[in-house]
Design an enzyme around this catalytic site. Structure first.
Site, PDB file in Angstrom:
ATOM      1  N   GLY A 136      41.938  24.515  25.531  1.00  0.00           N
ATOM      2  CA  GLY A 136      40.842  25.207  24.841  1.00  0.00           C
ATOM      3  C   GLY A 136      41.358  25.757  23.521  1.00  0.00           C
ATOM      4  O   GLY A 136      42.335  25.263  22.959  1.00  0.00           O
ATOM      5  N   HIS A 157      47.142  44.743  29.831  1.00  0.00           N
ATOM      6  CA  HIS A 157      46.379  44.179  28.718  1.00  0.00           C
ATOM      7  C   HIS A 157      44.908  44.484  28.972  1.00  0.00           C
ATOM      8  O   HIS A 157      44.135  43.630  29.365  1.00  0.00           O
ATOM      9  CB  HIS A 157      46.632  42.671  28.698  1.00  0.00           C
ATOM     10  CG  HIS A 157      46.016  41.967  27.525  1.00  0.00           C
ATOM     11  ND1 HIS A 157      46.092  42.439  26.240  1.00  0.00           N
ATOM     12  CD2 HIS A 157      45.355  40.791  27.447  1.00  0.00           C
ATOM     13  CE1 HIS A 157      45.493  41.588  25.425  1.00  0.00           C
ATOM     14  NE2 HIS A 157      45.028  40.580  26.140  1.00  0.00           N
TER      15      HIS A 157
HETATM   16  N1  APR Z   1      43.369  22.901  34.607  1.00  0.00           N
HETATM   17  C1  APR Z   1      43.516  22.700  33.276  1.00  0.00           C
HETATM   18  N2  APR Z   1      42.667  23.202  32.370  1.00  0.00           N
HETATM   19  C2  APR Z   1      41.623  23.913  32.811  1.00  0.00           C
HETATM   20  C3  APR Z   1      41.405  24.171  34.173  1.00  0.00           C
HETATM   21  C4  APR Z   1      42.337  23.623  35.102  1.00  0.00           C
HETATM   22  N3  APR Z   1      42.225  23.802  36.409  1.00  0.00           N
HETATM   23  N4  APR Z   1      40.274  24.898  34.296  1.00  0.00           N
HETATM   24  C5  APR Z   1      39.807  25.121  33.050  1.00  0.00           C
HETATM   25  N5  APR Z   1      40.624  24.521  32.153  1.00  0.00           N
HETATM   26  C6  APR Z   1      40.487  24.459  30.700  1.00  0.00           C
HETATM   27  C7  APR Z   1      39.058  24.278  30.215  1.00  0.00           C
HETATM   28  O1  APR Z   1      38.616  22.918  30.381  1.00  0.00           O
HETATM   29  C8  APR Z   1      39.173  24.689  28.740  1.00  0.00           C
HETATM   30  O2  APR Z   1      39.474  23.587  27.904  1.00  0.00           O
HETATM   31  O3  APR Z   1      40.889  25.687  30.101  1.00  0.00           O
HETATM   32  C9  APR Z   1      40.367  25.667  28.766  1.00  0.00           C
HETATM   33  C10 APR Z   1      39.975  27.079  28.383  1.00  0.00           C
HETATM   34  O4  APR Z   1      39.649  27.033  27.043  1.00  0.00           O
HETATM   35  P1  APR Z   1      38.554  27.963  26.338  1.00  0.00           P
HETATM   36  O5  APR Z   1      37.318  27.992  27.157  1.00  0.00           O
HETATM   37  O6  APR Z   1      38.492  27.557  24.903  1.00  0.00           O
HETATM   38  O7  APR Z   1      39.221  29.427  26.455  1.00  0.00           O
HETATM   39  P2  APR Z   1      40.366  30.049  25.517  1.00  0.00           P
HETATM   40  O8  APR Z   1      39.733  30.824  24.436  1.00  0.00           O
HETATM   41  O9  APR Z   1      41.375  29.023  25.201  1.00  0.00           O
HETATM   42  O10 APR Z   1      41.003  31.115  26.532  1.00  0.00           O
HETATM   43  C11 APR Z   1      41.738  30.684  27.646  1.00  0.00           C
HETATM   44  O11 APR Z   1      43.215  32.568  27.583  1.00  0.00           O
HETATM   45  O12 APR Z   1      43.220  34.457  26.242  1.00  0.00           O
HETATM   46  C12 APR Z   1      42.857  33.927  27.485  1.00  0.00           C
HETATM   47  O13 APR Z   1      40.911  35.226  28.118  1.00  0.00           O
HETATM   48  C13 APR Z   1      41.356  33.961  27.703  1.00  0.00           C
HETATM   49  O14 APR Z   1      41.435  33.444  30.050  1.00  0.00           O
HETATM   50  C14 APR Z   1      41.191  32.913  28.763  1.00  0.00           C
HETATM   51  C15 APR Z   1      42.282  31.894  28.405  1.00  0.00           C
END
Ligand code: APR
Length: 310
Positions: free
Chosen positions: A11, A175
């Site tokens: 993400g 955090h």
């Molecule tokens: N395995 C791999 N990737 C996964 C899985 C999994 N089981 N489940 C979800 N994902 C991926 C999603 O498909 C998505 O691409 O995790 C990614 C999360 O990305 P975003 O929705 O863009 O979130 P982001 O802003 O990157 O934040 C991710 O980091 O800072 C923390 O609070 C935030 O918990 C959140 C995490």
């Protein structure tokens, strides 16, 4: 031979973290996500920036863990980000499942890696990753303190029209709303911050730091911060890979330090090739000590909710 770093979750946080590490050129990077084609597309795009940037490292995307085998460091960013009005704690049980399944795969494929956890709620997620991976405490560490401290340092530098590099500060604790910015040890160019900014204004800056993540969520509307979080995660990865022995505030598993036992909390640690090589105990005032313990209590509550759900 170059180092190998895997970033799980492609993400906003994961892809920018992968980009920052790839651009350094000292590590080959694997970007993993469950969404088909997404990590492959992002990795290919980044790889095609290599000739312009002059980096010979490689970056590949994958929907599985074969490519990640024997990574030196694995950064876990998989999970939901928060939306306006949500607290990080609202993500607890959803992200617990995601971080749990990812940690299991990572431990199987890279049994000697250092895990850097970024998913929120951070302190609970890093605690869960340690349990599921079975890794020793040195090799499971969470990214939060560098980010919270960077926010605090940015706001202080803005206030004083000073260089951010002159602002030395620590934000400890969990955090979340109970994080603990240390005033007594914060200096700007060596001068205690309390001599430069009056008390009420300083308290406003501390509060803005505590709300720093929410301020960005409110502006973005569809997700949470990622430029500063990825910069912080990349700094931790570099300290580990290059064995820099850098002292940075990170979420570390405490066994008596700061009066906290069996729980992760944000404290200064020495980060090197072995991961968390030392927890640094700095002198705190009585009120800072009390605030740190209160912050640990909030983390313990989340850990209890996770234990009850599994
Ligand atoms: N395995 C791999 N990737 C996964 C899985 C999994 N089981 N489940 C979800 N994902 C991926 C999603 O498909 C998505 O691409 O995790 C990614 C999360 O990305 P975003 O929705 O863009 O979130 P982001 O802003 O990157 O934040 C991710 O980091 O800072 C923390 O609070 C935030 O918990 C959140 C995490």
């Amino acid at each position: 031979m170059r180092f190998k770093v895997s970033v799980i979750g492609a993400g906003f946080v994961g892809s920018t973290t992968a980009q920052r590490i790839y651009e350094k050129g000292y590590a080959d990077v694997v970007l993993v996500d469950i969404v088909e084609d997404k990590p492959q597309g992002l990795a290919l795009d980044m790889m095609e920036s290599g000739p312009v940037l002059g980096t010979d490292a490689t970056i590949v995307g994958s929907n599985g863990y074969e490519e990640t085998v024997d990574s030196d460091v694995v950064v876990i960013t998989a999970g939901l980000p928060r939306k306006p009005g949500m607290s990080r704690d609202d993500l607890l049980l959803t992200n617990m499942k995601i971080v749990g399944s990812v940690s299991e795969q990572v431990a199987k494929h890279s049994p000697n890696a250092v895990l850097v956890i970024v998913s929120n709620p951070l302190d609970a997620m890093v605690q869960h990753a340690k349990v599921v991976s079975g890794f020793p405490k040195e090799r499971v560490v969470g990214m939060a303190g560098i980010l919270d401290t960077a926010r605090f340092r940015s706001f202080l530098a803005m206030e004083l029209n000073a260089s951010v590099t002159n602002v030395q500060a620590y934000v400890l604790g969990g955090h979340g709303d109970s994080m603990v910015p240390l005033i007594g040890t914060t200096t700007v160019g060596g001068v205690p911050v309390a001599d430069l900014i009056e008390k009420d204004r300083l308290e406003e800056i501390v509060q803005r730091t505590r709300d720093g993540g929410a301020e960005i969520v409110k502006l973005l509307k569809t997700g949470s911060a990622y430029y500063a979080p990825s910069a912080a995660a990349a700094q931790m990865v570099e300290a580990i890979l290059l064995d820099r022995k850098e002292i940075l505030p990170c979420a570390a598993f405490l066994e008596g330090e700061y009066g906290i036992n069996g729980l992760y909390a944000g404290v200064p640690v020495k980060l090197g090739a072995k991961g968390v090589e030392q927890v640094i105990e700095i002198e705190l005032t009585e009120s800072e000590k009390a605030a740190l313990l209160k912050s640990a209590e909030s983390v313990q509550e989340l850990v209890n909710v996770m234990a009850a759900s599994s």
